[in-house]
Scaffold this motif. Structure first.
Motif, short mmCIF file in Angstrom:
data_model
loop_
_atom_site.label_atom_id
_atom_site.label_comp_id
_atom_site.label_asym_id
_atom_site.label_seq_id
_atom_site.Cartn_x
_atom_site.Cartn_y
_atom_site.Cartn_z
N VAL A 1 0.85 -1.19 0.00
CA VAL A 1 0.00 0.00 0.00
C VAL A 1 0.89 1.24 0.00
CG1 VAL A 1 -1.76 1.30 1.25
CG2 VAL A 1 -1.84 -1.21 1.22
N VAL A 2 0.66 2.13 -0.95
CA VAL A 2 1.42 3.36 -1.10
C VAL A 2 0.62 4.56 -0.59
CG1 VAL A 2 2.53 4.90 -2.78
CG2 VAL A 2 2.64 2.43 -3.10
N ALA B 1 -7.82 -6.79 -8.64
CA ALA B 1 -7.88 -5.44 -8.08
C ALA B 1 -8.67 -5.36 -6.77
CB ALA B 1 -8.42 -4.44 -9.10
N VAL B 2 -8.80 -6.50 -6.07
CA VAL B 2 -9.47 -6.55 -4.77
C VAL B 2 -8.51 -7.18 -3.76
CG1 VAL B 2 -11.40 -7.50 -3.45
CG2 VAL B 2 -11.76 -6.75 -5.81
N ALA B 3 -8.27 -6.48 -2.65
CA ALA B 3 -7.45 -7.04 -1.58
C ALA B 3 -8.24 -8.14 -0.89
CB ALA B 3 -7.07 -5.95 -0.58
N ARG C 1 7.23 -2.20 -9.11
CA ARG C 1 6.83 -0.80 -8.91
C ARG C 1 5.69 -0.36 -9.83
NH1 ARG C 1 10.19 1.57 -5.24
NH2 ARG C 1 9.67 3.68 -5.87
N GLU C 2 4.97 -1.32 -10.39
CA GLU C 2 3.76 -1.01 -11.16
C GLU C 2 2.64 -0.75 -10.17
OE1 GLU C 2 3.46 -4.61 -13.36
OE2 GLU C 2 4.78 -3.91 -14.95
N ARG C 3 1.90 0.33 -10.39
CA ARG C 3 0.86 0.72 -9.45
C ARG C 3 -0.54 0.48 -10.00
NH1 ARG C 3 2.95 6.13 -6.32
NH2 ARG C 3 4.79 5.15 -5.41
N LEU D 1 -3.93 2.85 -3.26
CA LEU D 1 -2.99 2.79 -4.37
C LEU D 1 -1.89 1.84 -3.92
CD1 LEU D 1 -2.05 3.80 -7.13
CD2 LEU D 1 -0.80 5.62 -5.93
N CYS D 2 -1.67 0.78 -4.69
CA CYS D 2 -0.70 -0.25 -4.32
C CYS D 2 0.30 -0.45 -5.44
CB CYS D 2 -1.42 -1.57 -4.04
SG CYS D 2 -2.57 -1.51 -2.67
N GLU D 3 1.49 -0.97 -5.08
CA GLU D 3 2.48 -1.28 -6.10
C GLU D 3 3.04 -2.67 -5.87
OE1 GLU D 3 5.42 1.83 -5.98
OE2 GLU D 3 6.57 0.83 -4.43
#
Length: 81
Positions: free
Chosen positions: A29-30, A70-72, A46-48, A40-42
């Motif tokens: 998590v960024v 795209a779901v945690a 380092r792709e976000r 926003l995660c990477e």
């Protein structure tokens, strides 16, 4: 996939579908948008990407999440993170 046309649709490829593929990725998590339940995660490259976080209890910047489509789906801790 529709029975009539055999079309896999825009989100699918013959070898993988984002909704039914058996694939999850660890992402850090960024940045958080708690009002909308998004982060926003990477990944390691380092792709976000924006990730929906409603299925995981409290999420903080720096957490490592297991992300599928795209779901945690889980927070990773210890050696798994």
């Amino acid at each position: 996939m529709t029975l009539e046309t055999g079309d896999l649709g825009p989100a699918c490829r013959e070898d993988h579908c984002i909704t039914c593929g058996d694939e999850a990725v660890a992402m850090r998590v960024v940045k958080l948008d708690p009002a909308r339940g998004l982060a926003l995660c990477e990944n390691d490259d380092r792709e976000r990407t924006t990730v929906e976080t409603a299925l995981v209890d409290t999420v903080d910047v720096g957490d490592v999440l297991l992300v599928h489509a795209a779901v945690a789906i889980q927070r990773l801790e210890g050696a798994a993170a």
